[in-house]
Scaffold this active site. Structure first.
Site, PDB file in Angstrom:
ATOM      1  N   SER A 181       0.834  -1.197   0.000  1.00 12.54           N
ATOM      2  CA  SER A 181       0.000   0.000   0.000  1.00 12.54           C
ATOM      3  C   SER A 181       0.865   1.240   0.000  1.00 12.54           C
ATOM      4  CB  SER A 181      -0.887   0.018   1.236  1.00 12.54           C
ATOM      5  OG  SER A 181      -0.131   0.403   2.373  1.00 12.54           O
ATOM      6  N   LYS A 182       0.224   2.346  -0.256  1.00 13.99           N
ATOM      7  CA  LYS A 182       0.913   3.631  -0.274  1.00 13.99           C
ATOM      8  C   LYS A 182       1.663   3.870   1.045  1.00 13.99           C
ATOM      9  CE  LYS A 182      -0.166   5.884  -4.146  1.00 13.99           C
ATOM     10  NZ  LYS A 182       0.896   5.999  -5.117  1.00 13.99           N
ATOM     11  N   ARG A 183       1.052   3.402   2.129  1.00 13.10           N
ATOM     12  CA  ARG A 183       1.662   3.612   3.436  1.00 13.10           C
ATOM     13  C   ARG A 183       3.078   3.034   3.511  1.00 13.10           C
ATOM     14  NH1 ARG A 183      -2.172   5.644   3.387  1.00 13.10           N
ATOM     15  NH2 ARG A 183      -4.325   5.302   3.973  1.00 13.10           N
ATOM     16  N   GLY A 199       5.067   2.864   1.052  1.00 20.14           N
ATOM     17  CA  GLY A 199       5.856   3.353  -0.070  1.00 20.14           C
ATOM     18  C   GLY A 199       5.681   2.500  -1.316  1.00 20.14           C
TER      19      GLY A 199
END
Length: 466
Positions: free
Chosen positions: A225-227, A229
């Site tokens: 996920s974006k979290r 990176g």
RNA sequence: GCCCCGGUCGUCUAGCGGUCCAGGACGUCAGCCCUUCAAGCUGAAGAUCACGGGUUCGAAUCCCGUCCGGGGCACCA
């Protein structure tokens, strides 16, 4: 890939039913990423097709009709519980260590009262009536038979108070309307499947074949996920990943052809692809292997092709070549490219490897000019003698340079590495660079002479003022 | 907490009851090549097939339990 192999149709549908999460430009970004990867669709928002529109926010009436039908048949009901009340319910359940979920409050209320409230403009949603007991089973092509108890699922919202459907309703209505035969989605959806089955059944639809694909995990084993990176397709493109390499690599995450093949063309992959061969365990995204594979694809390109692909990266402002060189001379680049082709894992890496071929002067560090085990004097002598060769050698090509400099090294009692190393620094300004004589041949006599001259000059000045 | 899905070298994987004291790839290490760095070639290390019980003449492969990991439990998708 399955659609391509079986002669089916690949449909792109935009699921934009959450008004709060709309991001301008996101749809275009997704479509262009898919296109870049070479995933061409038969029907979609931009190309149209028999099942248009392909954007859910433009299909709202369909969902509203379906929701009405479900309410009328008694499969669903209206609910006006406020977010505050829902929150309280959840907190109470948490405190009692009960599974969170809607408590069915409005299910027991008078439907007339609720529909009057809705007509009066109150915030009302539509909830599905989930059976209180019993279980659902369905067959997943990757996982086999999957079983859920209804008791673990609470009455869920299918139509939000803003009139938009939730994913659960929209996906069922559209899959039916668009004649979707196979639902293939990430494993995170498997727990939602019972809800979709419930809606399908109550609408009188038959369930498509369900296929839940293993998740791609971040190196820490959590969901990508974006979290963490997570990298978007766009970022891979910007780093100089070749779409055919990414496609190949991605195809191999969770799937294999069953033999030892790894580097495969799109056609080979499509031909060998088989849903039943998809793994049912998640995979960690291995960047290093992607880089290796990208290098394999880069090495397979013809010099001209590579030059063309490299051009945008070399011309860009950030991380490209000095601005003065644009537009790039592709014929020149085509000659340069073979020198770095084996050294590239990504197209974005090219600029720093060849920038010295695009500037008038390179900056040279004195201490790098004098190789290990060589005195300043003999380095100076070596470069002076090298000048003679550079000025006189005929023709000024790779073979002649190689022959003459090798002889010089022997004559001076230097190791080839020592002489060539000093020359490399003088010519390229770098300790690590492409093969020397090929480089010199491309640079041409004049530029080579000028650079060695400058290096000699530097040494001389250092000698007089120590 | 409850539900679901997983668990073969560090990573991606092959394996579908005997041909597996587990094969390939990336990565790592070593050697060769060699003007540096790569690429290429050769070789090596690396998996008690999560663990424990069964079933079977025989299990990585079938069954059960445990542990571990992940996912889900929204008026998000």
């Amino acid at each position: 890939m399955d659609a391509a192999r079986t002669g089916g149709r690949f449909i792109v549908r935009i699921e934009d039913t959450d008004q709060a999460r709309l991001v301008p430009g996101a749809v275009e970004a997704i479509l262009s990423s898919l296109r870049w990867l070479g995933l061409d669709w038969d029907e979609g928002p931009d190309v149209g097709g028999p099942h248009a529109p392909y954007i859910q926010s433009e299909r709202r009436e369909l969902y509203q009709e379906a929701a009405d039908r479900l309410v009328e048949s008694g499969a669903a009901y209206l609910c006006d519980c406020s977010p505050v009340r829902l929150d309280e319910v959840r907190k109470r359940q948490e405190a009692l260590k009960l599974p969170p979920g809607y408590d069915g409050h409005c299910r027991r209320r008078d439907p007339e009262e609720l529909s009057a409230a809705r007509r009066a403009g109150a915030a009302v949603v539509v909830r599905m009536k989930v059976p209180p007991a019993g279980e659902v089973t369905f067959v997943d092509l990757v996982r086999g038979k999957v079983r859920f108890s209804w008791a673990t699922i609470s009455d869920f919202v299918i139509l939000k108070s803003d009139g938009f459907p939730t994913y659960h309703l929209a996906v069922v209505v559209d899959d039916h309307a668009m004649q979707i035969s196979h639902v293939m989605r990430a494993e995170e959806w498997i727990a939602s499947t019972p809800r979709h089955i419930l809606i399908h059944e109550n609408l009188g639809y038959t369930l498509p074949t369900m296929v839940h694909l293993p998740l791609l995990l971040a190196p820490d084993r959590s969901k990508l996920s974006k979290r963490h990176g997570a990298t978007s397709v766009t970022e891979f493109r910007d780093e100089g990943c070749l779409p055919e390499a990414l496609f190949n690599f991605l195809a191999l995450m969770g799937w294999s052809p069953g033999d030892d093949r790894e580097v495969m063309t799109r056609e080979e992959i499509v031909e060998a692809f088989w849903l039943a061969r998809i793994k049912d365990s998640p995979a960690i995204f291995d960047r290093q292997k992607l880089e290796w594979m990208n290098g394999v694809y880069i090495r397979k390109l013809a010099p001209r092709q590579l030059a063309e692909r490299l051009a945008p990266f070399l011309e860009r402002h950030q991380g490209g070549l000095p601005p003065a060189i644009t537009p790039l001379d592709l014929d020149y680049l085509e000659k340069v490219v073979p020198l770095i082709q084996d050294r590239l894992k990504g197209l974005a890496e090219a600029a720093p490897l060849i920038d010295f071929m695009y500037v008038d002067e390179v900056s040279v560090k004195l201490e790098e000019l004098v190789q290990k085990g060589v005195t300043a004097e003999s380095a100076s002598t070596a470069l002076t003698r090298s000048m003679e060769i550079l000025r006189g050698v005929e023709p000024f090509d790779h073979e002649s340079l190689d022959r003459r400099f090798r002889a010089l090294a022997e004559e001076l009692g230097l190791k080839t590495g020592q002489l060539f190393g000093a020359l490399r620094v003088a010519i390229t300004g770098k300790v690590v660079a492409p093969p020397l004589f090929e480089t010199m041949a491309i640079l041409g006599r004049d530029r080579c002479v000028a650079r060695v001259e400058k290096a000699l000059d530097l040494m001389t000045r250092a000698a007089v003022q120590p």
